[in-house]
Design a protein around this motif. Structure first.
Motif, PDB file in Angstrom:
ATOM      1  N   LYS A 196      24.633  40.258 -47.580  1.00  0.00           N
ATOM      2  CA  LYS A 196      25.878  39.777 -48.175  1.00  0.00           C
ATOM      3  C   LYS A 196      26.203  38.379 -47.649  1.00  0.00           C
ATOM      4  N   PHE A 197      26.559  37.477 -48.558  1.00  0.00           N
ATOM      5  CA  PHE A 197      26.955  36.114 -48.219  1.00  0.00           C
ATOM      6  C   PHE A 197      28.372  35.867 -48.727  1.00  0.00           C
ATOM      7  N   GLU A 198      29.148  35.141 -47.943  1.00  0.00           N
ATOM      8  CA  GLU A 198      30.463  34.681 -48.403  1.00  0.00           C
ATOM      9  C   GLU A 198      30.700  33.308 -47.808  1.00  0.00           C
ATOM     10  N   TYR A 199      30.470  32.266 -48.596  1.00  0.00           N
ATOM     11  CA  TYR A 199      30.579  30.895 -48.091  1.00  0.00           C
ATOM     12  C   TYR A 199      32.021  30.598 -47.678  1.00  0.00           C
ATOM     13  N   ASN A 200      32.197  30.071 -46.456  1.00  0.00           N
ATOM     14  CA  ASN A 200      33.558  29.761 -46.022  1.00  0.00           C
ATOM     15  C   ASN A 200      33.831  28.277 -45.813  1.00  0.00           C
ATOM     16  N   THR A 201      32.801  27.450 -45.741  1.00  0.00           N
ATOM     17  CA  THR A 201      32.975  26.003 -45.702  1.00  0.00           C
ATOM     18  C   THR A 201      31.906  25.353 -46.572  1.00  0.00           C
ATOM     19  N   ILE A 202      32.317  24.509 -47.491  1.00  0.00           N
ATOM     20  CA  ILE A 202      31.382  23.797 -48.368  1.00  0.00           C
ATOM     21  C   ILE A 202      31.821  22.349 -48.476  1.00  0.00           C
ATOM     22  N   THR A 203      30.914  21.431 -48.199  1.00  0.00           N
ATOM     23  CA  THR A 203      31.208  20.013 -48.405  1.00  0.00           C
ATOM     24  C   THR A 203      30.016  19.353 -49.088  1.00  0.00           C
ATOM     25  N   PHE A 204      30.320  18.401 -49.953  1.00  0.00           N
ATOM     26  CA  PHE A 204      29.293  17.679 -50.695  1.00  0.00           C
ATOM     27  C   PHE A 204      29.220  16.222 -50.240  1.00  0.00           C
ATOM     28  N   ASP A 205      28.001  15.701 -50.285  1.00  0.00           N
ATOM     29  CA  ASP A 205      27.721  14.263 -50.192  1.00  0.00           C
ATOM     30  C   ASP A 205      28.196  13.620 -48.888  1.00  0.00           C
ATOM     31  N   GLU A 206      28.216  14.404 -47.811  1.00  0.00           N
ATOM     32  CA  GLU A 206      28.444  13.816 -46.497  1.00  0.00           C
ATOM     33  C   GLU A 206      27.092  13.415 -45.890  1.00  0.00           C
ATOM     34  N   LYS A 207      27.127  12.515 -44.917  1.00  0.00           N
ATOM     35  CA  LYS A 207      25.901  12.136 -44.232  1.00  0.00           C
ATOM     36  C   LYS A 207      25.505  13.261 -43.288  1.00  0.00           C
ATOM     37  N   LEU A 208      24.305  13.839 -43.485  1.00  0.00           N
ATOM     38  CA  LEU A 208      23.844  14.960 -42.685  1.00  0.00           C
ATOM     39  C   LEU A 208      22.557  14.606 -41.953  1.00  0.00           C
ATOM     40  N   SER A 209      22.374  15.204 -40.791  1.00  0.00           N
ATOM     41  CA  SER A 209      21.101  15.090 -40.083  1.00  0.00           C
ATOM     42  C   SER A 209      20.354  16.411 -40.208  1.00  0.00           C
ATOM     43  N   PHE A 210      19.021  16.364 -40.106  1.00  0.00           N
ATOM     44  CA  PHE A 210      18.189  17.544 -40.289  1.00  0.00           C
ATOM     45  C   PHE A 210      17.215  17.699 -39.112  1.00  0.00           C
ATOM     46  N   PRO A 211      17.735  17.863 -37.888  1.00  0.00           N
ATOM     47  CA  PRO A 211      16.845  17.976 -36.724  1.00  0.00           C
ATOM     48  C   PRO A 211      16.115  19.314 -36.703  1.00  0.00           C
ATOM     49  N   TYR A 212      14.805  19.276 -36.464  1.00  0.00           N
ATOM     50  CA  TYR A 212      14.031  20.518 -36.367  1.00  0.00           C
ATOM     51  C   TYR A 212      12.813  20.288 -35.482  1.00  0.00           C
ATOM     52  N   SER A 213      12.667  21.115 -34.458  1.00  0.00           N
ATOM     53  CA  SER A 213      11.466  21.102 -33.627  1.00  0.00           C
ATOM     54  C   SER A 213      11.320  22.460 -32.971  1.00  0.00           C
ATOM     55  N   VAL A 214      10.089  22.938 -32.856  1.00  0.00           N
ATOM     56  CA  VAL A 214       9.820  24.241 -32.256  1.00  0.00           C
ATOM     57  C   VAL A 214       9.881  24.109 -30.733  1.00  0.00           C
ATOM     58  N   PRO A 215      10.630  24.958 -30.052  1.00  0.00           N
ATOM     59  CA  PRO A 215      10.685  24.894 -28.583  1.00  0.00           C
ATOM     60  C   PRO A 215       9.298  25.109 -27.962  1.00  0.00           C
ATOM     61  N   ASP A 216       9.085  24.549 -26.811  1.00  0.00           N
ATOM     62  CA  ASP A 216       7.814  24.702 -26.096  1.00  0.00           C
ATOM     63  C   ASP A 216       7.577  26.164 -25.730  1.00  0.00           C
ATOM     64  N   GLY A 217       6.294  26.559 -25.793  1.00  0.00           N
ATOM     65  CA  GLY A 217       5.902  27.892 -25.343  1.00  0.00           C
ATOM     66  C   GLY A 217       5.989  28.975 -26.401  1.00  0.00           C
ATOM     67  N   TYR A 218       6.408  28.653 -27.621  1.00  0.00           N
ATOM     68  CA  TYR A 218       6.491  29.662 -28.664  1.00  0.00           C
ATOM     69  C   TYR A 218       5.099  29.951 -29.242  1.00  0.00           C
ATOM     70  N   LYS A 219       4.892  31.184 -29.697  1.00  0.00           N
ATOM     71  CA  LYS A 219       3.598  31.605 -30.234  1.00  0.00           C
ATOM     72  C   LYS A 219       3.584  31.481 -31.752  1.00  0.00           C
ATOM     73  N   ARG A 220       2.541  30.865 -32.273  1.00  0.00           N
ATOM     74  CA  ARG A 220       2.445  30.632 -33.717  1.00  0.00           C
ATOM     75  C   ARG A 220       2.038  31.896 -34.466  1.00  0.00           C
ATOM     76  N   ILE A 221       2.720  32.146 -35.592  1.00  0.00           N
ATOM     77  CA  ILE A 221       2.381  33.260 -36.474  1.00  0.00           C
ATOM     78  C   ILE A 221       1.369  32.777 -37.501  1.00  0.00           C
ATOM     79  N   ILE A 222       0.270  33.501 -37.654  1.00  0.00           N
ATOM     80  CA  ILE A 222      -0.778  33.139 -38.607  1.00  0.00           C
ATOM     81  C   ILE A 222      -0.787  34.162 -39.747  1.00  0.00           C
TER      82      ILE A 222
END
Length: 264
Positions: free
Chosen positions: A236-262
């Protein structure tokens, strides 16, 4: 990861990894319309549906999520960032702590989850082979926006009309049966279903509480029901905050030591 549920997992890959889902909220006007009894051809229904456009550069959604299956119910919060047609970033948090994160682009699908210390990196061709059905970035983005996962102009559909709802059912011979349901007045998508009848599998995604923004109309509530031989899953989803066209950042990196799923 359950193979059939992976269509949903790709959208909220992180949420399934930590066994959760999303809900959200918004400050906008609910769509109100008058009833109609007009019958239409499939082509006309599709044309009217695509007249409901949504146009933005970025979209930010903050959500609460409830996940339940035959054994458990869990609640988390989720932050969803979309750079239209380019990237989706989903962060799942519990008590303010990031438990999982996913980054989806047209060429890559990546996620990690903290509890198992694992991560996945791949692309849609790998996942499509694994699932036995074509998946791409647009399907994931559309599912989040309350849009049909397929390009309806490229399919052949049988139409029907019941209780102020138009239904389009694909007439292909594919292993997957797809149906789309539209409000007869607004032509907004009420529900879409994907079924693998031979294997007793189905995913149903319902949309409600539509609200109007300058950028377009979004559903504030999303309900996903997935049925397979081993049991049922509901998100179940119920959106409680929605904003359009703001400047957003998209940081993503896998933490060290994690095991890869194949995936093989």
């Amino acid at each position: 990861m359950k193979r059939f549920l992976a269509i949903v997992v790709l959208v909220f890959l992180v949420c399934f990894s930590s066994l959760t889902l999303v809900s959200c909220k918004s400050k906008s006007v609910v769509v109100e319309t008058n009833k109609t009894t007009t019958r239409m051809t499939a082509n006309k229904i599709i044309e009217n549906y695509y007249n409901n456009k949504i146009d933005f550069s970025t979209l930010y959604i903050k959500s609460n999520v409830q996940y339940s299956d035959d054994k458990q119910t869990q609640n988390v919060t989720a932050e969803i960032k979309i750079k239209k047609d380019e990237q989706i970033l989903v962060s799942v948090r519990f008590l303010g702590i990031t438990m999982a994160k996913a980054s989806i682009t047209p060429t890559s699908v990546s996620y990690y989850e903290k509890m198992g210390g694992s991560y996945f990196e791949g692309d849609f061709s790998t996942l499509s082979q694994w699932l036995g059905t074509d998946l791409d970035y647009n399907k994931i983005q559309n599912l989040l926006l309350g849009r049909a996962i397929d390009d309806l102009n490229k399919g052949k559909y049988a139409e029907s009309f019941t209780d102020q709802v138009y239904k389009l059912e694909n007439e292909s011979t594919s292993n997957f049966k797809k149906s789309f349901y539209f409000d007869a007045n607004t032509f907004l998508l009420n529900k879409q279903e994907i079924a693998q009848t031979a294997k007793g599998r189905m995913i149903e995604v319902g949309y409600s509480n539509n609200s109007v923004y300058t950028a377009g109309t979004l559903p504030l509530k999303v309900l996903i029901n997935a049925i397979q031989e081993k049991g049922k899953t509901q998100i179940k989803f119920e959106y409680n905050t929605i904003t359009f066209d703001e400047k957003l950042s998209f940081p993503y990196s896998v933490p060290d030591g994690y095991k890869r799923i194949i995936i093989k």
